[in-house]
Scaffold this active site. Structure first.
Site, PDB file in Angstrom:
ATOM      1  N   LYS A 121       1.310  -1.431   0.083  1.00 29.63           N
ATOM      2  CA  LYS A 121      -0.034   0.038  -0.150  1.00 29.63           C
ATOM      3  C   LYS A 121       0.948   1.046   0.270  1.00 29.63           C
ATOM      4  CE  LYS A 121      -3.403  -1.731   3.282  1.00 29.63           C
ATOM      5  NZ  LYS A 121      -4.178  -2.160   4.287  1.00 29.63           N
ATOM      6  N   GLU A 215      -3.171   7.601   9.309  1.00 35.75           N
ATOM      7  CA  GLU A 215      -3.778   8.340   8.489  1.00 35.75           C
ATOM      8  C   GLU A 215      -4.491   9.083   8.467  1.00 35.75           C
ATOM      9  OE1 GLU A 215      -5.404   5.829   4.482  1.00 35.75           O
ATOM     10  OE2 GLU A 215      -3.583   5.985   4.246  1.00 35.75           O
ATOM     11  N   ARG A 317      -5.797  -8.252  -7.343  1.00 31.44           N
ATOM     12  CA  ARG A 317      -6.272  -9.874  -8.042  1.00 31.44           C
ATOM     13  C   ARG A 317      -8.239  -9.751  -7.967  1.00 31.44           C
ATOM     14  NH1 ARG A 317      -9.883  -8.419  -3.063  1.00 31.44           N
ATOM     15  NH2 ARG A 317      -9.221  -7.998  -1.625  1.00 31.44           N
TER      16      ARG A 317
END
Lengths: 475, 216
Positions: A121, A215, A317
């Site tokens: 990420k 975050e 995916r």
């Protein structure tokens, strides 16, 4: 080698394993399936036995054991491995090993370099920022030190206060997590340490990595996705539109997905919704081209109430919700797109065979995740025996496709090792009104019941899904 | 009141346990050819049990060979020799063995009758809360005192974690019946608690087993 000479090992369970087997059949491919002792009565085992015979089934100790999957691949004569979603789907070391072992196999998913680059990420955030793609303010590397984490959180609180945000929030995420697991929010810097320690301990237990991301918690947003598909040489990268996945449980797990992501033709938004959809699609394709993306993947975005999109992460995916994008997609005017079959076909080396201009969209799709859980009690998973599962009245409707691993002709004990996801119901409608009506018709006709060993009645999220349906795509 | 003598006699009447040896995972199995039915088996030995038990079989997957060793002192009952050199699936029975109950096993059997057992309320994985876990690891379970309503466990099920409070008599943790990442069924014991009033009786159990049960 013609692609039909391949044999695919389905390295997963449940609904996705069923869909991979069905896609293999559609493509004329042989397959082998694995299952654990707990999953002996799962639908994917029944289907594999039905279509491939007992010889297509292998009992393993764990879906997480790579060595075991390899030895089963050799024993079964498989030439390719489809990881489904979860387990090894986003593990670049596994993908690399599959390809580089003495008896090399095809990994049906992105090449390992792409998974390594985008599966992280933090690296995705850095790459996105380098391309001018907007990302959520916060750390761009995992943090292991409590003092550093606290200092960063304090700066994010300050930043939000300066922005005039009345109730600033900070999000602590397990950096090795995914699928909404290991995420908590903090409302006050004084509470930060206790929440940080809880997430860190959870991450250590579940992912064996204590790293966390800090975050800004953007509230009041919609969660959108862009579906990408590319062939093996990464020269032909196309998108299959957007999805809106904003209807989630309190634990940030998706429950309803709608394609496309907004409906500016019917619903009035406070921002230019079509421009947002176009922007996130353009940004997603730009990043896909930059990394030479070569399979299916999903670019996950959050869009704030004032219409600002931020890239959250890329899922390298096939996603659970791929079917709702396929439901509204047309290739060269034809419906019946199967993104899993497309992933397998292109993953085995077939060219895509069409370009972006050949893809169009028609109508609206809703995907409901039917789950054994108690929405009134924090969406607590329910475990017990399902005694009735049927959807009379809508079972023959062409606008409904239902994917499930739960048998409908005999009781089924839900295994405790996995999420209690029971089925996906995908509805298609000509427009939002028809999609909503059909969605409610399906949910109202659904028969799902069971009990625990102590006789307590089954809990499901069906009423929650009904309650959310009238307001889909409203922001 | 616990009748220790009766319990001991009951165990003495059936002092053997027969069990099957199953493959822990898929792979190609090969047997230790030196072993025939009736052969004596030894469990792990050494001060720290660092010397593995008798080699029963090897299981190979992806060029990684895993040895399957005897976990207890005992005797080989039967070998499924037709599986030699073949691929076997996880959970396949490859042998049957039996062993004479050890002092520790006898003690465990009797303690399960004597201690207050706190059981798993549902099928899940269980962990001690971090503070208790640390204490158990560093100084052993008997250093942990518990009281009714104390936050003692974390239940982990379907990727969700919820706290679990202890309910029962105050006391110390005398036995732990679960391990990390182990899935327990509802009703299985998690810990055995020894209330202060039963310390003498528990010590008597330990002493009687020590003196009355033959050494391994």
């Amino acid at each position: 080698m013609n692609i039909s000479d391949n044999k695919v090992l389905v390295a997963n369970r449940g609904e996705i394993a069923i869909r991979i087997v069905q896609a293999c059949r559609k493509l004329g491919l042989d397959f082998a399936c694995v299952h654990t002792a707990e999953d002996a009565h799962s639908g994917h085992v029944r289907l594999a036995r039905e279509l491939g015979g007992q010889g297509s089934l292998y009992r393993i100790s764990s879906y997480h054991d790579a060595n075991e999957l390899m030895v089963v691949a050799d024993e079964s004569g498989a030439t390719a491995i489809h990881p489904g979603y979860g387990f090894f789907a986003e593990d670049y070391r596994f993908a690399r090993r599959v390809m580089q072992r003495n008896r090399g196999l095809i990994f049906i998913g992105p090449s390992w370099r792409v998974i390594r680059e985008l599966g992280d990420k933090i690296n995705t955030k850095r790459l996105a920022r380098s391309l001018g793609v907007p990302t959520v303010p916060g750390s761009d590397r995992p943090i292991y030190d409590e003092m550093e984490a606290e200092a960063l959180a304090a700066s994010l609180f300050d930043f939000q206060e300066r922005q005039g945000i009345k109730k600033p929030l900070v999000l602590i995420k397990a950096s090795a997590g995914g699928g909404g697991m290991g995420i908590e929010e903090v409302q006050d810097i004084d509470l930060f340490r206790s929440v940080y320690r809880r997430v860190r301990n959870y991450a250590a237990r579940q992912f064996k990595d204590e790293g966390v991301l800090i975050e800004q918690r953007i509230r009041d947003f919609n969660h959108l996705e862009v579906q990408i598909l590319a062939d093996r040489n990464a020269k032909n990268i196309v998108h299959f539109g957007t999805r809106n996945c904003s209807i989630q449980s309190t634990g940030l797990q998706k429950r309803v997905e709608i394609a496309p992501g907004f409906d500016p033709g019917t619903i009035t938004y406070k921002f230019d919704a079509q421009k947002v959809l176009d922007d996130i699609t353009t940004h997603s394709l730009a990043l896909a081209r930059k990394v030479k993306y070569d399979s299916v993947g999903t670019w996950e975005w959050i869009v704030t109430r004032d219409g600002h999109p931020y890239l959250m992460e890329v899922n390298t995916r096939i996603q659970v919700e791929n079917g709702v994008s396929a439901a509204i997609a047309r290739v060269k005017g034809q419906s019946g797109i199967d993104l899993i079959a497309e992933q397998i076909r292109t993953g085995l080396g077939d060219p895509l065979g069409y370009a972006q201009d050949d893809i169009s969209f028609e109508g609206m799709g809703i995907e409901y995740r039917i789950i054994a859980e108690d929405p009134d009690n924090g969406f607590t998973p329910w475990v017990g025996r399902i005694e009735e599962f049927a959807w009379p009245g809508t079972d023959k409707e062409p606008w409904l496709s239902l994917h499930t691993h739960v048998p409908t002709d005999q009781p089924y004990d839900i295994p405790t090792e996995f999420d209690p996801n029971l089925a996906l119901g995908i509805i298609w409608g000509q427009d939002i009104k028809q999609a909503r009506e059909r969605g409610l018709e399906f949910l109202n006709n659904l028969k799902l019941d069971g009990q625990t060993s102590s006789g307590q009645r089954m809990k499901t999220n069906v009423e929650f899904l009904k309650g959310k349906t009238p307001a889909i795509l409203q922001f | 009141m616990l009748d220790i003598s009766a319990l001991l006699e009951e165990v003495k009447a059936s002092p053997y346990v027969e069990s099957s040896v199953k493959t822990p995972h898929s792979g190609v199995v090969s047997f230790n050819d030196d072993l025939k039915p009736g052969a004596a088996l030894f469990g792990p030995q050494g001060l720290y049990k660092e010397k593995p038990g008798t080699l029963l079989a090897n299981l190979e997957r992806e060029r990684v060979s895993k040895s399957i060793n005897a976990l207890e002192k005992g005797e080989l009952v039967a070998v499924n020799t037709e599986l030699a050199g073949r691929f076997v699936q996880a959970g396949t029975e490859i042998m049957r063995v039996r062993h004479f109950l050890s002092r520790k096993e006898v003690l465990d059997i009797i303690l399960k009758e004597a201690l207050h057992l706190f059981r798993a309320p549902e099928k899940a994985k269980y962990y001690f809360v971090p503070a208790v876990d640390l204490k158990v690891k560093n100084t052993g379970p008997k250093s942990v005192s518990v009281h009714d309503g104390m936050d003692l466990f974390i239940i982990s099920r379907m990727k969700r974690e919820t706290p679990l409070r202890y309910s029962g008599p105050d006391g110390v943790i005398y036995a732990v019946y679960f391990s990390v990442h182990q899935n327990l069924d509802a009703g299985e014991p998690l810990i055995g608690i020894c209330p202060p009033s039963q310390v003498n009786q528990i010590e008597e159990v330990a002493m009687r087993v020590q003196t009355e049960w033959p050494d391994e």
